[in-house]
Design a protein around this motif. Sequence first.
Motif, PDB file in Angstrom:
ATOM      1  N   LEU A 208     -23.949  24.482  17.449  1.00 48.29           N
ATOM      2  CA  LEU A 208     -23.254  24.849  16.252  1.00 48.29           C
ATOM      3  C   LEU A 208     -22.148  23.919  15.620  1.00 48.29           C
ATOM      4  N   LEU A 209     -21.286  23.401  16.794  1.00 49.09           N
ATOM      5  CA  LEU A 209     -20.560  22.345  16.194  1.00 49.09           C
ATOM      6  C   LEU A 209     -21.177  20.952  16.032  1.00 49.09           C
ATOM      7  N   ALA A 210     -22.423  20.661  16.587  1.00 53.55           N
ATOM      8  CA  ALA A 210     -23.152  19.398  16.301  1.00 53.55           C
ATOM      9  C   ALA A 210     -23.652  19.849  14.618  1.00 53.55           C
ATOM     10  N   ALA A 211     -23.928  21.201  14.421  1.00 56.94           N
ATOM     11  CA  ALA A 211     -24.433  21.432  12.913  1.00 56.94           C
ATOM     12  C   ALA A 211     -23.252  21.167  11.982  1.00 56.94           C
ATOM     13  N   LEU A 212     -22.086  21.572  12.282  1.00 61.17           N
ATOM     14  CA  LEU A 212     -20.815  21.404  11.419  1.00 61.17           C
ATOM     15  C   LEU A 212     -20.403  19.942  11.100  1.00 61.17           C
ATOM     16  N   GLY A 213     -20.554  19.050  12.435  1.00 61.27           N
ATOM     17  CA  GLY A 213     -20.392  17.939  12.181  1.00 61.27           C
ATOM     18  C   GLY A 213     -21.496  16.980  11.368  1.00 61.27           C
ATOM     19  N   ALA A 214     -22.733  17.605  11.312  1.00 65.24           N
ATOM     20  CA  ALA A 214     -23.751  17.161  10.469  1.00 65.24           C
ATOM     21  C   ALA A 214     -23.278  17.372   9.154  1.00 65.24           C
ATOM     22  N   TRP A 215     -22.931  18.380   8.706  1.00 65.26           N
ATOM     23  CA  TRP A 215     -22.529  18.678   7.345  1.00 65.26           C
ATOM     24  C   TRP A 215     -21.166  18.161   6.922  1.00 65.26           C
ATOM     25  N   LEU A 216     -20.218  18.176   7.832  1.00 67.07           N
ATOM     26  CA  LEU A 216     -18.768  17.697   7.497  1.00 67.07           C
ATOM     27  C   LEU A 216     -18.444  16.405   7.503  1.00 67.07           C
ATOM     28  N   GLY A 217     -19.198  15.801   8.898  1.00 73.27           N
ATOM     29  CA  GLY A 217     -18.907  14.463   9.335  1.00 73.27           C
ATOM     30  C   GLY A 217     -17.989  14.474  10.474  1.00 73.27           C
ATOM     31  N   TRP A 218     -18.009  13.264  11.380  1.00 72.81           N
ATOM     32  CA  TRP A 218     -17.312  13.493  12.604  1.00 72.81           C
ATOM     33  C   TRP A 218     -15.811  13.511  12.487  1.00 72.81           C
ATOM     34  N   PRO A 219     -15.320  13.151  11.159  1.00 69.50           N
ATOM     35  CA  PRO A 219     -13.714  13.198  10.957  1.00 69.50           C
ATOM     36  C   PRO A 219     -13.245  14.643  11.183  1.00 69.50           C
ATOM     37  N   MET A 220     -14.049  15.603  10.753  1.00 70.08           N
ATOM     38  CA  MET A 220     -13.506  16.904  10.720  1.00 70.08           C
ATOM     39  C   MET A 220     -13.770  17.690  11.971  1.00 70.08           C
ATOM     40  N   LEU A 221     -14.257  17.200  12.897  1.00 76.12           N
ATOM     41  CA  LEU A 221     -14.622  17.797  14.156  1.00 76.12           C
ATOM     42  C   LEU A 221     -13.303  18.159  14.937  1.00 76.12           C
ATOM     43  N   LEU A 222     -12.094  17.332  14.725  1.00 79.07           N
ATOM     44  CA  LEU A 222     -11.069  17.745  15.637  1.00 79.07           C
ATOM     45  C   LEU A 222     -10.251  18.794  14.621  1.00 79.07           C
ATOM     46  N   PRO A 223     -10.293  18.948  13.477  1.00 76.52           N
ATOM     47  CA  PRO A 223      -9.576  19.852  12.716  1.00 76.52           C
ATOM     48  C   PRO A 223     -10.382  21.320  13.053  1.00 76.52           C
ATOM     49  N   ILE A 224     -11.675  21.223  13.048  1.00 82.73           N
ATOM     50  CA  ILE A 224     -12.583  22.385  13.295  1.00 82.73           C
ATOM     51  C   ILE A 224     -12.197  22.943  14.483  1.00 82.73           C
ATOM     52  N   ILE A 225     -12.231  22.020  15.724  1.00 90.15           N
ATOM     53  CA  ILE A 225     -11.971  22.559  16.985  1.00 90.15           C
ATOM     54  C   ILE A 225     -10.447  23.157  17.295  1.00 90.15           C
ATOM     55  N   LEU A 226      -9.742  22.414  16.491  1.00 86.19           N
ATOM     56  CA  LEU A 226      -8.357  22.921  16.793  1.00 86.19           C
ATOM     57  C   LEU A 226      -7.903  24.286  16.093  1.00 86.19           C
ATOM     58  N   GLY A 227      -8.663  24.265  14.847  1.00 83.37           N
ATOM     59  CA  GLY A 227      -8.457  25.641  14.131  1.00 83.37           C
ATOM     60  C   GLY A 227      -9.122  26.570  14.843  1.00 83.37           C
ATOM     61  N   SER A 228     -10.334  26.620  15.235  1.00 79.02           N
ATOM     62  CA  SER A 228     -10.979  27.627  15.991  1.00 79.02           C
ATOM     63  C   SER A 228     -10.307  27.913  17.141  1.00 79.02           C
ATOM     64  N   SER A 229      -9.909  27.152  17.841  1.00 79.89           N
ATOM     65  CA  SER A 229      -9.345  27.270  19.305  1.00 79.89           C
ATOM     66  C   SER A 229      -8.056  28.159  18.913  1.00 79.89           C
ATOM     67  N   VAL A 230      -7.393  27.869  18.175  1.00 81.25           N
ATOM     68  CA  VAL A 230      -5.829  28.684  17.778  1.00 81.25           C
ATOM     69  C   VAL A 230      -6.397  29.970  17.572  1.00 81.25           C
ATOM     70  N   VAL A 231      -7.140  30.049  16.385  1.00 79.45           N
ATOM     71  CA  VAL A 231      -7.563  31.382  15.823  1.00 79.45           C
ATOM     72  C   VAL A 231      -8.188  32.254  16.924  1.00 79.45           C
ATOM     73  N   GLY A 232      -8.906  31.689  17.823  1.00 79.36           N
ATOM     74  CA  GLY A 232      -9.805  32.294  18.667  1.00 79.36           C
ATOM     75  C   GLY A 232      -8.952  32.906  19.791  1.00 79.36           C
ATOM     76  N   ALA A 233      -7.868  32.090  20.272  1.00 86.88           N
ATOM     77  CA  ALA A 233      -6.889  32.395  21.152  1.00 86.88           C
ATOM     78  C   ALA A 233      -6.025  33.582  20.830  1.00 86.88           C
ATOM     79  N   VAL A 234      -5.608  33.615  19.522  1.00 88.63           N
ATOM     80  CA  VAL A 234      -4.695  34.727  18.990  1.00 88.63           C
ATOM     81  C   VAL A 234      -5.666  35.883  19.018  1.00 88.63           C
ATOM     82  N   VAL A 235      -6.797  35.869  18.268  1.00 88.38           N
ATOM     83  CA  VAL A 235      -7.548  36.899  18.581  1.00 88.38           C
ATOM     84  C   VAL A 235      -7.993  37.502  19.595  1.00 88.38           C
ATOM     85  N   GLY A 236      -8.433  36.603  20.596  1.00 84.69           N
ATOM     86  CA  GLY A 236      -8.794  37.167  22.210  1.00 84.69           C
ATOM     87  C   GLY A 236      -7.519  37.760  22.505  1.00 84.69           C
TER      88      GLY A 236
END
Length: 280
Positions: A208-236
């Motif tokens: 899934l992250l590979a697909a997101l990287g294909a659509w949004l480009g490699w520079p957006m991977l770090l923001p995606i990982i950071l954002g998803s990790s923070v929200v996921g941790a809060v929800v969990g």
Amino acid sequence: MLVALHPAGLFVLGLMVGSFLNVVVHRLPLMFEQTWKADARDILGLPEVTEPELTLSTPASRCPKCGHAIRWYENIPLLSWLALRGRCSACQTPISVRYPLVELSCGLLFLACGLTQGSQPTVLLWCGFCALLLAASLIDWDTTYLYDDLTGPLLWAGLVSALMGWIPVSLRDALWGAVAGYLSLWSVNQAFKRLRGVDGMGYGDFKLLAALGAWLGWPMLLPIILGSSVVGAVVGIGMKVSGALREGKYVPFGPFLAAAGVGVLLIGPKQVAAWFGWPM
């Protein structure tokens, strides 16, 4: 400008697509389960068991309680659920509010794409991007599985769109986004596995992250990982504290990756890059 590409037209289209996604989310896991059972029986040498054919189009939608066939006017996105007051017209069994919420969510995502990406044909690509992510997220939340039948087409569609110049991401950035997206989570999982002896996440998350990287480009991977990790941790943590997360269970990561990817799209990669102080 085509009326269908106007944000209002995209909203209506999104409602209709959302109605179909409800079918996908419900039936796709059942279809795979049928396939897995058939394969298991074949491997174990057990007799074949004939099961009713199940596809995304057959059988026609029915009430699971009384078997009432859903008529066309009972299947109008959002409006039918409201008109029926959330109940089957035949047996009055409650219809889950999730169905209209999925339709509404898809409609709002399409509307947001229209408002942020402009009324041009390529906006439909981003609508498809959001629809696939919504379906994959709901299935992952229900089953903890991210099927290749969803992540695979999403990945290849991103790479082809970059190749054809349909999205504002170069093929180089898309390709490296796919590679880095997969390898980044794969590497984290390998390290976790060496320490704990078990996988820390599913391979579907890597894809899934590979697909997101294909659509949004490699520079957006770090923001995606950071954002998803923070929200996921809060929800969990919230689910753990409230008792919604049972012992031994875990919160799937896919929905948070998908949400972060959609967030980057709607905010705009250039704006996200600016927040991080990156040239883009």
